[in-house]
Design an enzyme around this catalytic site. Structure first.
Site, PDB file in Angstrom:
ATOM      1  N   SER A  22     -19.753 -27.605  -2.974  1.00  0.00           N
ATOM      2  CA  SER A  22     -19.122 -28.424  -1.968  1.00  0.00           C
ATOM      3  C   SER A  22     -17.824 -27.827  -1.421  1.00  0.00           C
ATOM      4  O   SER A  22     -17.349 -28.290  -0.382  1.00  0.00           O
ATOM      5  CB  SER A  22     -18.842 -29.809  -2.541  1.00  0.00           C
ATOM      6  OG  SER A  22     -17.912 -29.753  -3.591  1.00  0.00           O
ATOM      7  N   ILE A  60     -18.078 -29.674  -9.911  1.00  0.00           N
ATOM      8  CA  ILE A  60     -18.705 -30.528 -10.934  1.00  0.00           C
ATOM      9  C   ILE A  60     -20.139 -30.077 -11.203  1.00  0.00           C
ATOM     10  O   ILE A  60     -20.790 -30.562 -12.117  1.00  0.00           O
ATOM     11  CB  ILE A  60     -18.647 -32.019 -10.518  1.00  0.00           C
ATOM     12  CG1 ILE A  60     -18.863 -32.963 -11.701  1.00  0.00           C
ATOM     13  CG2 ILE A  60     -19.650 -32.312  -9.406  1.00  0.00           C
ATOM     14  CD1 ILE A  60     -18.569 -34.408 -11.422  1.00  0.00           C
ATOM     15  N   LYS A  76      -9.128 -27.614  -0.287  1.00  0.00           N
ATOM     16  CA  LYS A  76     -10.271 -28.475   0.027  1.00  0.00           C
ATOM     17  C   LYS A  76      -9.783 -29.868   0.439  1.00  0.00           C
ATOM     18  O   LYS A  76      -8.862 -30.407  -0.182  1.00  0.00           O
ATOM     19  CB  LYS A  76     -11.150 -28.550  -1.210  1.00  0.00           C
ATOM     20  CG  LYS A  76     -12.489 -29.211  -1.040  1.00  0.00           C
ATOM     21  CD  LYS A  76     -13.239 -29.139  -2.378  1.00  0.00           C
ATOM     22  CE  LYS A  76     -14.648 -29.674  -2.285  1.00  0.00           C
ATOM     23  NZ  LYS A  76     -15.348 -29.578  -3.598  1.00  0.00           N
ATOM     24  N   GLY A  89     -21.061 -26.663  -9.521  1.00  0.00           N
ATOM     25  CA  GLY A  89     -21.143 -25.327  -8.928  1.00  0.00           C
ATOM     26  C   GLY A  89     -20.310 -25.220  -7.666  1.00  0.00           C
ATOM     27  O   GLY A  89     -20.368 -24.220  -6.945  1.00  0.00           O
ATOM     28  N   SER A  90     -19.510 -26.231  -7.394  1.00  0.00           N
ATOM     29  CA  SER A  90     -18.882 -26.392  -6.075  1.00  0.00           C
ATOM     30  C   SER A  90     -17.747 -25.424  -5.775  1.00  0.00           C
ATOM     31  O   SER A  90     -17.344 -25.289  -4.623  1.00  0.00           O
ATOM     32  CB  SER A  90     -18.374 -27.837  -5.923  1.00  0.00           C
ATOM     33  OG  SER A  90     -19.448 -28.699  -5.653  1.00  0.00           O
TER      34      SER A  90
END
Lengths: 540, 540
Positions: free
Chosen positions: B212, B233, B137, B235-236
């Site tokens: 995210s 933080i 990421k 569900g990302s």
């Protein structure tokens, strides 16, 4: 505040004074004529001379936990005999030092009888702390007992269950026989409050017992309990252990339960208060830790990390860095001498010893001191104002560390960030320098006058770093002839000047010097392992 | 703000767009006529039909890490062959989904060659992740690469070293070949920003890829990498894993390194973002965790707890509670069906299954949502205003969770306190009910339309509880004929109404349904152990 103040703090305090006085086992009190004269400053030998305790009882109170467990197992002593001996000793010391907020004679003796009956029936000890007399700092909440944390306005707080640490101690067989004093707000390095008043140091009644677990310092140092339970956010286990010549540990945060400890900072996570033991030996500290962690506290208090107590084999392969001076406040002559003697002895014993150049301790202090009162003093002042109790000088002193105004959350985050960076850098430096432990003072002096314990950063530095740190006697005592005041030393700052002036060789003569050993984050086991080794070497 | 705004966000964004476009290996791009027609919504099979990849290359990209390691050890494939195959696949998927912010073809192929040379020389793999293609990421900082975290104004941020997780991955032999997209502010359950734009879901281009870590979801779900590194933080990691039909884990906080991750909330400790893996199998997740923890990250990032990855023996002795409905938003029909089928299959396989009555999930949401933006939205708005980039709708949606005004530190402490109490109570309830794991949705629907992922609390609940939670496919796909919309159901609240309306069986037909398995705090190992067992049962 102002005219709204109820102003009834004195009456409220009397509730606790009455509980305290009523709880003292009167039958073991010394009559006034048997108490030492007013000029006597060191009253630590009074239990030996007072005649209330038999020689065997005195022997009982001279044991550490291991000694008592052996005596129980062999059937030499019963728990009831032992608890009685400690209550007798505690009663006498209470008369001279005011270390206890409440004796728990009845429940302790009842528990002792139960343990004895159980042992008689099964032939087995009930747990790792079977029959060990344990004293507990007042703000560690106790079922059905006022738990005020040094605030008059909190005298109405009566927990409905024991703090988790107390639950686990009881489960492990400990007998809790006395609760101990602490300062107003818990934020002094001494133990004076507006409720049960000031605790005195039995080694020298003019000196501070340390704090905030000062009652524990006296309780354990004077052998009124074997193990004591204190809490430490800036030195509050270690200063009392050091000032009373006994052993203590501030563990890494999030290992020992905090659940049920009372204070006015619930939810504060930036700098964590930690429960830690005081004891008669390093083994006592170890026993406390293994007994508490053996109870898997993380399975109840989910904040804690699930790391069991690791049993380590003895190991001499280590490097000890000696911190002679933190660069802010120069330690007093006897402290420096004790460190030098320790360095020599360790060296002779084949331990690698190096100098530890302090790494930006002022930076650490700037962070930790700002985090102590991030809301400014007002939550405390408001709490005091509820009853009109006066702000004690060392409370005001502590308030001066932090900003008068509340920090914003952004400022708090910035401090958290700085804290983590400092922790990483300090740890990296220890690795880079190949240093496993740092041997250092716990305070500039071996002791300090009542009300004058002002410089926190020989202990607080390990709080901001969240590194475990132990206390043990150096074997050295202050000697007014050897430990002459520095001459021609120019203080580097106000703290340094204050502490330079604070050293009085006459007053301190004969006072024991304790040392502090800090290890790496979560190396609690290694710290105690090394402390055991060093303690043995220093005793030689 | 206002007239002061520089308003140059479009030009700044172009810097990153150029880096992105320049990084794409052009030789493997599909010409426009080879791309699927505009009506094609599911483009996941394009790599199989495009003709740029050989059958063997397609086989390479179908492996999990264990499969690749075997092939490397046997000498069947070289790392260079494999990395090339993944880059080819990634290039094609990039054209259709815009999942990558930057390909790292050159450095990845160079690393591949080094690994191959090393293997040739030693006959040994260089580490547990030898030659495994790993995507990362974007906001996980990378040495010498812009790391903007979804903020246009942070395009100037170029770290001088890799984030600790990247360092450890590289040390373990991983090949990092692509960096992936994320939403503005990192606080969406999708992946749309004002820099490289919106990532699409290859299983249905109308649907959200999740977020995210949405770029990771596509990268791993479409087999453009084997393992992906996301952060979570609320569900990302899990939403993207679930919406892309792959595997994912949100570990317990303070195990996996965060050092070097970029964002604008440094020092925020109340609700911790956590790095977690996405993968092709539960074994991939396990491998990531054991490789990272094998690097002892706590010895550098002292914030972390020193708990090694525990190897657990397979174990069927467990009780799984099924959460069909959190009491706030009713999951869509295919989700409920997938849970029911899972319950039946587990039951048939001899696993104890019970219903899990949710425990005050609204209370959890009230705490966690207040902690997401405790300073209110202004630090974000100020950051956006530096360049004039517009606030995207899902950013605004997230801001609406929290107070508009900054909380005081006292309010923050109160939320911390509530959080710990809720954690303790939830944990105690799991013990009381004898439930080891909770099987539940990761989102009300199997997927969601772009820009519409609004309900976080099927995942965020495990963030506030700090319980580890994994994602895996249920084996069920949405069936428009079976999974009919609820009739006569009266929504309980606005969220529930929104989600009820959001379910479109025609649109969702054929979309895979993933499930989430949450375990107890620090039971990451147990969660993956159970996930492996459940995954195997569901695949039968």
């Amino acid at each position: 505040m102002g005219s709204q103040t109820s102003g009834n703090w004195k009456e409220l305090a009397q509730i606790c004074v009455k509980i305290q006085q009523d709880s003292i086992p009167k039958q073991w009190m010394l009559s006034k004529d048997k108490l030492p004269s007013e000029e006597t400053l060191n009253v630590s030998s009074v239990p030996y001379d007072a005649g209330t305790m038999s020689a065997e009882e005195l022997e009982m109170t001279a044991q550490d936990a291991g000694g008592l467990l052996k005596a129980y197992e062999s059937g030499r002593w019963t728990v009831k005999q032992v608890i009685t001996a400690f209550l007798k000793r505690g009663t006498v010391m209470q008369q001279m030092t005011n270390f206890a907020t409440e004796f728990l004679a009845e429940s302790a003796l009842q528990k002792a009888e139960e343990l004895d009956a159980q042992f008689k029936e099964t032939g087995k000890l009930s747990g790792p702390l079977h029959g060990i007399p344990v004293s507990v700092k007042e703000h560690i909440g106790m079922d059905g007992h006022i738990t005020h944390a040094g605030f008059v306005s909190k005298i109405g707080n009566v927990p409905k269950e024991d703090a988790l640490s107390i639950q686990l101690l009881k489960k492990a067989g400990a007998v809790i026989h006395v609760r101990t004093n602490q300062p107003q707000s818990l934020m002094h390095l001494d133990s004076n409050n507006n409720i049960t008043g000031m605790t005195l140091n039995p080694l020298n009644l003019k000196l501070s017992p340390g704090g905030s677990s000062g009652g524990e310092g006296v309780s354990v140092g004077s052998k009124c309990s074997v193990i004591g339970v204190g809490t430490d956010i800036g030195g509050s286990v270690r200063a009392p252990a050091a000032f009373n010549g006994c052993y203590g540990l501030r563990p890494t945060a999030l290992r020992v339960p905090n659940l049920g400890n009372f204070g006015i900072t619930a939810g504060q996570e930036s700098i964590r208060g930690v429960v830690g033991p005081l004891g008669q030996s390093v083994e006592d500290l170890e026993l406390f830790m293994s007994a508490i962690l053996g109870g898997k506290p993380w399975d109840v208090e989910t904040m804690l990390v699930p790391i069991e107590w690791r049993k380590l084999a003895p190991n001499k392969e280590m490097t000890v860095g000696i911190l002679y001076d933190d660069g802010i406040v120069k330690p007093h002559p006897p402290m420096v001498r004790a460190l030098k003697i320790a360095a020599e002895k360790l060296n002779s014993a084949g331990i690698k010893v190096v100098n530890w150049e302090p790494f930006e301790h002022q930076r650490g202090w700037d962070i930790v001191s700002a985090l102590y009162f991030p809301q400014g003093p007002s939550p405390y002042l408001d709490t005091f104002a509820e009853t009109g109790e006066p702000v004690l000088p060392l409370t005001q002193h502590a308030f001066n560390f932090s900003s008068k105004e509340p920090l914003t959350i952004a400022e708090n985050w910035s401090l958290n960030y700085q804290k983590e960076a400092y922790r990483r850098e300090y740890h990296a430096l220890m690795k880079e320098r190949g240093v496993d432990f740092i041997l250092c003072p716990a305070y500039p002096g071996a002791g300090v006058l009542q009300g004058m314990a002002k410089y926190w950063n020989y202990t607080a530095i390990w709080n901001i770093l969240d590194q475990p740190a132990s206390i043990f006697p150096s074997g050295v005592k202050v000697d007014k002839d050897i430990d002459r005041p520095y001459e021609g030393y120019t203080p580097r700052n106000g703290h340094d000047e204050w502490e330079l002036k604070a050293y009085d060789p006459e007053l301190m003569h004969g006072f024991p010097v304790c040392l502090q050993l800090a290890g790496k984050h979560f190396h609690d086991e290694e710290v105690l392992q090394a402390s055991k080794l060093i303690d043995a070497i220093l005793k030689k």
